[in-house]
Motif scaffolding. Structure first.
Motif, PDB file in Angstrom:
ATOM      1  N   CYS A 147      29.804 -66.001  14.336  1.00 23.73           N
ATOM      2  CA  CYS A 147      30.186 -65.552  15.684  1.00 23.73           C
ATOM      3  C   CYS A 147      31.373 -64.596  15.613  1.00 23.73           C
ATOM      4  CB  CYS A 147      30.529 -66.744  16.566  1.00 23.73           C
ATOM      5  SG  CYS A 147      29.109 -67.719  17.067  1.00 23.73           S
ATOM      6  N   ALA A 148      32.336 -64.919  14.781  1.00 21.70           N
ATOM      7  CA  ALA A 148      33.499 -64.046  14.637  1.00 21.70           C
ATOM      8  C   ALA A 148      33.082 -62.695  14.059  1.00 21.70           C
ATOM      9  CB  ALA A 148      34.549 -64.708  13.747  1.00 21.70           C
ATOM     10  N   GLN A 149      32.142 -62.700  13.132  1.00 22.51           N
ATOM     11  CA  GLN A 149      31.661 -61.448  12.545  1.00 22.51           C
ATOM     12  C   GLN A 149      30.928 -60.609  13.601  1.00 22.51           C
ATOM     13  OE1 GLN A 149      32.352 -60.339   9.417  1.00 22.51           O
ATOM     14  NE2 GLN A 149      31.425 -58.423  10.088  1.00 22.51           N
ATOM     15  N   GLU A 150      30.144 -61.261  14.456  1.00 26.49           N
ATOM     16  CA  GLU A 150      29.450 -60.549  15.531  1.00 26.49           C
ATOM     17  C   GLU A 150      30.456 -59.901  16.487  1.00 26.49           C
ATOM     18  OE1 GLU A 150      26.461 -62.744  17.697  1.00 26.49           O
ATOM     19  OE2 GLU A 150      25.873 -63.805  15.862  1.00 26.49           O
ATOM     20  N   VAL A 151      31.483 -60.627  16.838  1.00 27.18           N
ATOM     21  CA  VAL A 151      32.515 -60.077  17.728  1.00 27.18           C
ATOM     22  C   VAL A 151      33.197 -58.897  17.047  1.00 27.18           C
ATOM     23  CG1 VAL A 151      34.744 -60.564  18.816  1.00 27.18           C
ATOM     24  CG2 VAL A 151      32.886 -62.211  19.004  1.00 27.18           C
ATOM     25  N   HIS A 152      33.488 -59.032  15.766  1.00 22.29           N
ATOM     26  CA  HIS A 152      34.126 -57.949  15.021  1.00 22.29           C
ATOM     27  C   HIS A 152      33.234 -56.710  15.014  1.00 22.29           C
ATOM     28  CE1 HIS A 152      35.034 -55.672  11.293  1.00 22.29           C
ATOM     29  NE2 HIS A 152      36.292 -55.910  11.661  1.00 22.29           N
ATOM     30  N   ASP A 153      31.951 -56.916  14.739  1.00 25.91           N
ATOM     31  CA  ASP A 153      31.015 -55.785  14.705  1.00 25.91           C
ATOM     32  C   ASP A 153      30.909 -55.104  16.066  1.00 25.91           C
ATOM     33  OD1 ASP A 153      30.579 -56.352  12.042  1.00 25.91           O
ATOM     34  OD2 ASP A 153      28.684 -57.423  12.402  1.00 25.91           O
ATOM     35  N   LEU A 154      30.858 -55.903  17.142  1.00 27.75           N
ATOM     36  CA  LEU A 154      30.796 -55.330  18.487  1.00 27.75           C
ATOM     37  C   LEU A 154      32.053 -54.526  18.805  1.00 27.75           C
ATOM     38  CD1 LEU A 154      29.241 -58.288  20.501  1.00 27.75           C
ATOM     39  CD2 LEU A 154      28.188 -56.070  20.025  1.00 27.75           C
ATOM     40  N   LEU A 155      33.195 -55.032  18.414  1.00 24.67           N
ATOM     41  CA  LEU A 155      34.439 -54.299  18.652  1.00 24.67           C
ATOM     42  C   LEU A 155      34.499 -53.005  17.846  1.00 24.67           C
ATOM     43  CD1 LEU A 155      37.015 -57.234  18.796  1.00 24.67           C
ATOM     44  CD2 LEU A 155      36.245 -55.792  20.686  1.00 24.67           C
ATOM     45  N   MET A 156      34.027 -53.047  16.628  1.00 25.85           N
ATOM     46  CA  MET A 156      34.007 -51.838  15.805  1.00 25.85           C
ATOM     47  C   MET A 156      33.050 -50.800  16.401  1.00 25.85           C
ATOM     48  SD  MET A 156      36.230 -52.129  13.508  1.00 25.85           S
ATOM     49  CE  MET A 156      35.844 -50.774  12.448  1.00 25.85           C
ATOM     50  N   GLU A 157      31.898 -51.248  16.873  1.00 23.46           N
ATOM     51  CA  GLU A 157      30.934 -50.344  17.499  1.00 23.46           C
ATOM     52  C   GLU A 157      31.526 -49.726  18.765  1.00 23.46           C
ATOM     53  OE1 GLU A 157      26.622 -50.677  19.699  1.00 23.46           O
ATOM     54  OE2 GLU A 157      27.062 -52.056  18.042  1.00 23.46           O
ATOM     55  N   CYS A 158      32.185 -50.543  19.564  1.00 20.38           N
ATOM     56  CA  CYS A 158      32.821 -50.043  20.783  1.00 20.38           C
ATOM     57  C   CYS A 158      33.906 -49.021  20.435  1.00 20.38           C
ATOM     58  CB  CYS A 158      33.417 -51.213  21.561  1.00 20.38           C
ATOM     59  SG  CYS A 158      34.186 -50.744  23.099  1.00 20.38           S
ATOM     60  N   SER A 159      34.666 -49.307  19.400  1.00 21.99           N
ATOM     61  CA  SER A 159      35.725 -48.387  18.969  1.00 21.99           C
ATOM     62  C   SER A 159      35.132 -47.046  18.526  1.00 21.99           C
ATOM     63  CB  SER A 159      36.509 -49.024  17.829  1.00 21.99           C
ATOM     64  OG  SER A 159      37.428 -48.123  17.298  1.00 21.99           O
ATOM     65  N   LYS A 160      34.026 -47.098  17.793  1.00 21.90           N
ATOM     66  CA  LYS A 160      33.380 -45.859  17.339  1.00 21.90           C
ATOM     67  C   LYS A 160      32.869 -45.043  18.528  1.00 21.90           C
ATOM     68  CE  LYS A 160      31.981 -47.556  12.825  1.00 21.90           C
ATOM     69  NZ  LYS A 160      30.850 -47.979  11.980  1.00 21.90           N
ATOM     70  N   ARG A 161      32.296 -45.729  19.514  1.00 13.90           N
ATOM     71  CA  ARG A 161      31.815 -45.032  20.706  1.00 13.90           C
ATOM     72  C   ARG A 161      32.948 -44.364  21.461  1.00 13.90           C
ATOM     73  NH1 ARG A 161      27.276 -49.110  23.260  1.00 13.90           N
ATOM     74  NH2 ARG A 161      25.778 -48.936  21.538  1.00 13.90           N
ATOM     75  N   LEU A 162      34.061 -45.060  21.565  1.00  8.97           N
ATOM     76  CA  LEU A 162      35.222 -44.464  22.225  1.00  8.97           C
ATOM     77  C   LEU A 162      35.733 -43.237  21.478  1.00  8.97           C
ATOM     78  CD1 LEU A 162      37.238 -47.617  23.348  1.00  8.97           C
ATOM     79  CD2 LEU A 162      36.042 -45.990  24.805  1.00  8.97           C
ATOM     80  N   GLU A 163      35.722 -43.303  20.166  1.00  6.55           N
ATOM     81  CA  GLU A 163      36.135 -42.157  19.346  1.00  6.55           C
ATOM     82  C   GLU A 163      35.193 -40.973  19.559  1.00  6.55           C
ATOM     83  OE1 GLU A 163      38.723 -41.429  17.311  1.00  6.55           O
ATOM     84  OE2 GLU A 163      39.654 -43.298  18.029  1.00  6.55           O
ATOM     85  N   GLU A 164      33.903 -41.263  19.659  1.00  3.40           N
ATOM     86  CA  GLU A 164      32.902 -40.200  19.860  1.00  3.40           C
ATOM     87  C   GLU A 164      33.086 -39.535  21.216  1.00  3.40           C
ATOM     88  OE1 GLU A 164      29.111 -42.076  19.354  1.00  3.40           O
ATOM     89  OE2 GLU A 164      29.362 -42.266  17.183  1.00  3.40           O
ATOM     90  N   ARG A 165      33.440 -40.294  22.223  1.00  3.57           N
ATOM     91  CA  ARG A 165      33.650 -39.734  23.558  1.00  3.57           C
ATOM     92  C   ARG A 165      34.895 -38.860  23.612  1.00  3.57           C
ATOM     93  NH1 ARG A 165      32.242 -44.592  27.815  1.00  3.57           N
ATOM     94  NH2 ARG A 165      30.038 -44.739  27.281  1.00  3.57           N
ATOM     95  N   LYS A 166      35.895 -39.213  22.849  1.00  2.64           N
ATOM     96  CA  LYS A 166      37.126 -38.407  22.824  1.00  2.64           C
ATOM     97  C   LYS A 166      36.882 -37.042  22.168  1.00  2.64           C
ATOM     98  CE  LYS A 166      40.628 -42.016  22.775  1.00  2.64           C
ATOM     99  NZ  LYS A 166      41.710 -42.611  21.990  1.00  2.64           N
ATOM    100  N   SER A 167      35.968 -37.019  21.204  1.00 13.11           N
ATOM    101  CA  SER A 167      35.735 -35.775  20.460  1.00 13.11           C
ATOM    102  C   SER A 167      34.959 -34.760  21.233  1.00 13.11           C
ATOM    103  CB  SER A 167      34.961 -36.059  19.174  1.00 13.11           C
ATOM    104  OG  SER A 167      35.592 -37.028  18.422  1.00 13.11           O
TER     105      SER A 167
END
Length: 167
Positions: A147-167
């Motif tokens: 469960c902790a790994q799933e949360v980590h993966d979701l947060l990393m994916e969200c972070s990548k999406r936010l980075e893509e929107r900034k670019s």
């Protein structure tokens, strides 16, 4: 806001000997355990709240009676300071009760969340049939890690999406 006798190391009465000391120590220990519970703390403050409310009403009635009798609004009423102090004491006890009730609510929420995310509850009795076996404990830990790994993966994916929107 006074604590009950014996709750903060204050002796509850005259020195006792023998069995009386043992039962007194046991009752003090039980008082300390109950005093640590937020709900019990709120209950203790409820009696203070009742006392403060009664005192506040008496002071308010006396102040009101003095104001009606004197019919002079330009003059400062000495009872006003006493009323303000009683009102502050009343609000202070209300605030303490609110804090303890919020704390107990948070404890209940954490307990519910803990039991929801722990498939096999751990008990405090080591020889009880309700305790987890080592294999069950390992299973629970593996579930929590995934469960902790799933949360980590979701947060990393969200972070990548936010980075893509900034670019």
């Amino acid at each position: 806001m006074a604590a009950p006798p014996g709750a903060q190391g204050i002796p509850a009465g005259p020195p006792q000997t023998g069995e009386a000391q043992a039962s007194s120590a046991q009752s003090q220990q039980q008082q300390q355990q109950h005093f640590g519970d937020p709900i019990n703390k709120a209950k203790i403050y409820m009696s203070q709240l009742k006392e403060n409310l009664a005192k506040l009403m008496k002071v308010a009635a006396a102040s009101f009676q003095n104001a009606v009798d004197s019919e002079s609004k330009a003059k400062e009423d000495p009872g006003q300071a006493q009323f303000d102090k009683c009102l502050e004491d009343f609000y202070a006890v209300c605030d303490q009760i609110e804090i303890f009730l919020k704390l107990s609510l948070e404890c209940a929420i954490h307990s519910a969340e803990s039991s929801r995310h722990t498939p096999h509850p751990q008990t405090a009795k080591p020889n009880s049939l309700d305790t987890q076996l080592y294999s069950q404990l390992i299973s629970t830990v593996k579930t929590q890690i995934s469960c902790a790994q799933e949360v980590h993966d979701l947060l990393m994916e969200c972070s990548k999406r936010l980075e893509e929107r900034k670019s």
